[in-house]
Design an enzyme around this catalytic site. Structure first.
Site, short mmCIF file in Angstrom:
data_model
loop_
_atom_site.label_atom_id
_atom_site.label_comp_id
_atom_site.label_asym_id
_atom_site.label_seq_id
_atom_site.Cartn_x
_atom_site.Cartn_y
_atom_site.Cartn_z
N HIS A 252 0.86 -1.19 0.00
CA HIS A 252 0.00 0.00 0.00
C HIS A 252 0.90 1.23 0.00
O HIS A 252 1.83 1.32 0.80
CB HIS A 252 -0.91 0.00 1.22
CG HIS A 252 -2.06 0.95 1.09
ND1 HIS A 252 -1.88 2.32 1.14
CD2 HIS A 252 -3.38 0.76 0.89
CE1 HIS A 252 -3.06 2.91 0.98
NE2 HIS A 252 -3.99 1.98 0.82
N ARG A 301 -2.51 1.30 -7.65
CA ARG A 301 -1.69 1.28 -6.45
C ARG A 301 -0.21 0.99 -6.72
O ARG A 301 0.67 1.58 -6.11
CB ARG A 301 -2.28 0.21 -5.54
CG ARG A 301 -1.89 0.29 -4.16
CD ARG A 301 -2.79 -0.60 -3.33
NE ARG A 301 -4.03 0.07 -3.00
CZ ARG A 301 -5.00 -0.49 -2.28
NH1 ARG A 301 -4.86 -1.72 -1.85
NH2 ARG A 301 -6.09 0.18 -1.99
N HIS A 362 0.60 -5.04 2.17
CA HIS A 362 -0.82 -4.79 2.44
C HIS A 362 -1.72 -5.95 2.07
O HIS A 362 -2.62 -6.29 2.83
CB HIS A 362 -1.22 -3.54 1.64
CG HIS A 362 -2.64 -3.11 1.82
ND1 HIS A 362 -3.17 -2.79 3.06
CD2 HIS A 362 -3.65 -2.94 0.93
CE1 HIS A 362 -4.43 -2.43 2.91
NE2 HIS A 362 -4.76 -2.54 1.64
C1 SIN Z 1 -7.56 1.77 1.51
O1 SIN Z 1 -8.49 2.23 2.16
O2 SIN Z 1 -6.70 2.45 0.96
C2 SIN Z 1 -7.43 0.29 1.39
C3 SIN Z 1 -8.40 -0.19 0.44
C4 SIN Z 1 -7.97 -1.49 -0.12
O3 SIN Z 1 -6.96 -2.06 0.27
O4 SIN Z 1 -8.65 -1.95 -1.03
#
Ligand code: SIN
Length: 567
Positions: A252, A301, A362
């Site tokens: 993340h 991401r 993440h």
């Molecule tokens: C976030 O709120 O950034 C996480 C959402 C996710 O991992 O899909």
């Protein structure tokens, strides 16, 4: 269902079960995937037991902030959601799986609301939607501002209690049990602490659903809670199941930076903060994502995480900043109360200063390989949610598709098991004939995490991965070759054995994939190698603990053997 590959005949070294209960279905895990599956099975009249490692609401689901993605808004369609998901997945999504997700998703969200979950709405009752990375429109439903997971977990736990489901909390599942014919016959488990059942026991059931969540704890810093130690993937491998796409670990981009030495679960700063207009800046305040992608800070991401890592390298910095001072106090308090509190608890006030952030592990985009009914390659074993690899995420999960995947595929699994009922299994075989995998000393956990963060983290190379693989083998050898170092079997040492198992598989897959794609970033292979690598890596465990790695397209079962990684 395909025939099960030969089971490796490996189990965790544990005492024989001292007690047993029976059910039609045992669901392992109590996040959105596990509880939705359990409720669906119970509603179909199947006696269902939920086993979970801590309390019912202690899994990853409750930590979800941003929300749940579904084509719920005016003008949005499943086709548009499909398109965004396929782009994020970098050529490795199974389109049929994604189509299933996005078309069944909106209905599944409405059924979740009917089950008691309250999402944020406007004054006229319309569900509020936000944006996150990779989505071309507002598509993310949220609850309590940034407490979506807490609300979903609350609603499902309440529904499970109202339905009177049998639950076993504080229980680490050890291994899959099979009968003399090789059919699934339940699980062995260890219940910690006080309760009706203590110590090692068994739940006998012809259907087992793994919904154990992720494996973020295999890295030194992660957004995942302490329970995310890859137990489901490790169990599935010992049971002979195939796992796929484990090299695709999502980092993340914006995790609160608490210092380079900070380990374990780190506070997440949701992508929804960027969705509402926050900017990523360096120490001089420069927005370095402008011009790098048409969606700038809302690019998928992997692109944002890489841009942050590059900037950090260029500037010899250990973090960047997320600037949302322009939200003002009222918006921070209403829309992001959880993040605001976490930042303030660490002495940072996002209302008046930029928030220091850096990428951290993440989400496991891969997992136990399943078909569209959640069936694994072992008959009688299903997998759902983060532990599974349905083909939905490909090389990089689209933000907020995970809660949706848990919901949609849980409903499908419950329907599948109900349609197959009554399933039968004989008496579970004694585990005595299986080779017992020694537990690993709990002290090795920190070493495994450091090895993985250093060698198989957000940036990897052939060199770093080889070093990681060798160091992991050394961790195993240090225990296996020196009987005195073998710890007493126990929760922490079993968990550490699971961490070591998934670390080995992840590293082997990352070494094998000689390209950069999605969230797998090889410094020595910076380009995507489409012709060679529009394929999935599938791994299973052989009886001698070696890993059999195969390459396949998304639908070809069974794949052909590429290479064996000796233990
Ligand atoms: C976030 O709120 O950034 C996480 C959402 C996710 O991992 O899909």
């Amino acid at each position: 269902m395909t025939a099960a590959p030969q089971t490796p005949g490996i189990r965790l070294d544990a005492p024989a079960p001292g007690w047993a209960i029976s059910a039609d279905v045992v669901v392992v895990g109590s996040g959105v995937a596990g509880l939705t599956t359990a409720l669906g099975c119970a509603a179909a009249g199947l006696s269902t037991v939920v086993v979970t490692k801590a309390r019912l609401d202690d899994g990853s689901t409750r930590w979800a902030q941003g929300g749940i993605a579904a084509a719920l808004g005016e003008g949005d369609t499943p086709e548009q959601h499909l398109a965004d998901t396929l782009v994020a997945g970098a050529g490795l999504c199974d389109e049929e799986a994604v189509r299933t997700l996005v078309t069944e998703g909106p209905g599944a969200v409405h059924r979740l609301i009917a089950a008691g979950a309250h999402f944020d709405t406007s004054a006229d009752g319309v569900i509020e939607l936000t944006r996150e990375g990779g989505h071309h429109r507002r598509r993310i439903a949220h609850a309590g501002g940034d407490a979506t997971g807490v609300e979903i977990s609350r609603a499902l736990v309440e529904a499970v209690r109202d339905a009177g489901l049998r639950t076993i909390e504080n229980a680490l599942v050890l291994d899959l049990l099979t009968d003399a014919a090789g059919r699934t016959a339940g699980v062995s488990l260890h219940v910690m602490g006080e309760g009706q059942h203590d110590g090692v026991g068994a739940v006998h059931a012809p259907a087992v659903v793994l919904a154990t969540g992720g494996m973020g704890q295999v890295f030194a810093a992660t957004t995942n809670p302490a329970v995310s130690t890859g137990d489901g993937v490790a169990l599935a491998l010992r049971a002979g199941a195939e796992v796929s796409d484990l090299e695709f670990v999502q980092f993340h981009p914006t995790v609160l930076f608490l210092g380079t030495e900070s380990e374990g679960q780190q506070p997440l700063v949701s992508e929804a903060v960027r969705g509402e207009g926050a900017h990523l800046v360096d120490a001089s305040g420069v927005r370095f994502l402008l011009g790098q992608h048409e969606l700038a800070e809302l690019a998928p991401r992997d692109i944002v995480a890489k841009a942050i890592m590059r900037r950090m390298r260029e500037q010899d910095a250990d973090h960047m900043y997320l600037d949302a001072r322009h939200f003002g106090a009222a918006m921070w308090e209403r829309r992001f109360p959880t993040i605001l509190a976490a930042c303030r608890a660490h002495g940072i006030d996002p209302v008046t200063e930029p928030v220091p952030v850096a990428p951290a592990a993440h989400y496991a985009s891969g997992g136990v390989r399943t078909d569209l009914h959640g069936r694994t390659t072992v008959p009688g074993l299903w997998a759902c949610g983060e532990v599974a690899c349905t083909g939905v995420h490909g090389a990089n999960r689209l933000a907020s598709n995970s809660l949706l995947e848990g919901l949609v595929f849980a409903e499908r699994i419950a329907a599948d098991i109900a349609a197959l009922a009554p399933l039968t299994a004989g008496e579970p075989k004694s585990p005595d004939g299986l080779s017992a995998l020694p537990p690993i000393a709990p002290e090795a956990r920190a070493a495994i995490q450091r090895i993985m963060s250093l060698g198989a983290g957000v940036l990897r190379s052939d060199d770093s991965l080889r070093q990681a693989a060798a160091a992991l083998e050394e961790v195993h050898r240090a225990t296996a070759d020196d009987g005195e170092k073998i710890p007493e079997p126990g929760v922490e040492s079993w968990e550490t054995a699971n961490l070591l198992c998934v670390a080995r598989v992840l590293t082997a897959a990352a070494l094998e994939r000689e390209e950069t794609r999605g969230c797998h970033w090889r410094e020595d292979r910076p380009d995507r190698a489409a012709a060679d690598w529009d394929r999935h890596l599938v791994v299973r465990m052989a009886p001698d603990r070696s890993l059999v790695v195969t390459r396949t397209d998304s639908t070809a079962f069974p794949p052909t053997v590429l290479r064996e990684h000796q233990p």
